[in-house]
Write an enzyme that holds these catalytic residues in place. Structure first.
Site: not given
Length: 328
Positions: A199, A251
């Site tokens: 992320k 992400k």
């Protein structure tokens, strides 16, 4: 025949819609889409999110309708985010039995728990008054290990509320191992873990901050990944797999397709990707101005994520795309 004519003509396989469908290498399937939903404490009706046209903060009643739409469209899961009325330094609302996320999870499990995989965001940022994904130490820094204690408590609360898959998005070191141990110790051995392994500290989260009414002070660069680092993403994926993650996440999706492809090539567990708020907002804004074809741009963006290797995609267009596929 003129010898300059090409002997190999790839265009043969592109000459009609039927041909293109027949040889398509990547397809979007409704069952591979997950819908993120926001649920706002105290809301009596859906509240529009200005930076994400078409997306709302749901009331508990409107959440029920959305859950059934998702199931009927053929999706396989929903990811629930809570938007509390009150926040504090430790994010106490995240572990309260009557906290909005835990209440919404109970509603979802009751309504569609057999039809959808009920997923919950395991992170403190929506619940803390400083907006960070963990608790702060005396110097105002995010305290990794103290945050892990809160994550363990959150995991137990979410599992007790009916969550089937915990989305660990906080990016604290060791979070997967700590949460797995807490769940197993409490008898929640069937609750699965989705580790947001790679992320990144992205500029594209902006609209999400509005969606969860974030009160972030500073930034999250000390725990989310540097956008310049590809190998580090692979390292984080490997660590989460070793700690017991059932699924790993990359992400954002759009700017990190290389990281996603790396993860897909090496991970022994499923690899998912999150098409985040900024990706959604850019396409919606450009389409609203007539600068791009909206539906084609949506489909192309999602296909690119699957093409890079995602096994499933979280996207705010999940229901719309699934319904359009079913009509085709």
């Amino acid at each position: 025949m003129n010898e300059s004519f090409p002997a190999v003509r790839p265009r043969r396989l592109r000459q009609s819609p039927a041909w293109r469908r027949l040889v398509s290498e990547t397809r979007i399937e409704p069952a591979k889409l997950v819908l993120p939903v926001f649920v706002r404490e105290g809301a009596e009706a859906p509240v529009p999110i200005s930076s994400m046209p078409g997306v709302v903060q749901h009331s508990l009643d409107s959440l029920k309708a959305e859950l059934h739409r998702a199931a009927e469209a053929g999706l396989s899961g929903v990811m629930i985010f809570g938007v509390p009325e009150h926040k504090d330094a430790t994010g106490s609302g995240a572990t309260a039995a009557d906290g909005i996320l835990n209440v919404a999870t109970e509603v979802a499990a009751s309504e569609v728990g057999d039809a959808l995989v009920i997923q919950t965001d395991l992170c403190l940022d929506e619940f803390t008054d400083h907006g960070h994904c963990g608790v702060l130490d005396a110097h105002g820094r995010v305290d990794n290990d103290a945050s892990l204690e809160r994550y363990a408590d959150m995991a137990l609360a979410q599992a007790a509320s009916g969550s089937q898959l915990l989305g660990m998005s906080g990016m604290m070191d060791g979070q997967t191992a700590v949460v797995r141990a807490a769940l197993d110790g409490a008898g929640f051995t069937d609750v699965a873990l989705l580790a947001y392994a790679a992320k990144y500290a992205s500029a594209f989260y902006g609209p999400f901050r509005e969606a969860v009414q974030s009160t972030l002070e500073g930034d999250r660069r000390t725990y989310q990944l540097d956008p310049a680092n590809r190998r580090e993403g692979a390292r984080e994926v490997a660590l989460d797999v070793a700690e017991g993650a059932d699924i790993v996440m990359v992400k954002p999706a759009m700017s990190y397709l290389d990281v996603l492809a790396d993860a897909a090539a090496t991970s022994p567990v499923p690899v998912w990707a999150y098409q985040i708020s900024g990706e959604y907002a850019m396409i919606e804004a450009a389409a609203a101005h007539g600068w791009i074809d909206r539906e084609r741009s949506i489909d192309e963006s999602i296909v690119s994520i699957f093409r890079a290797g995602a096994d499933a995609v979280l996207t705010y267009w999940a229901i719309e795309v699934a319904e359009r596929i079913s009509r085709a």
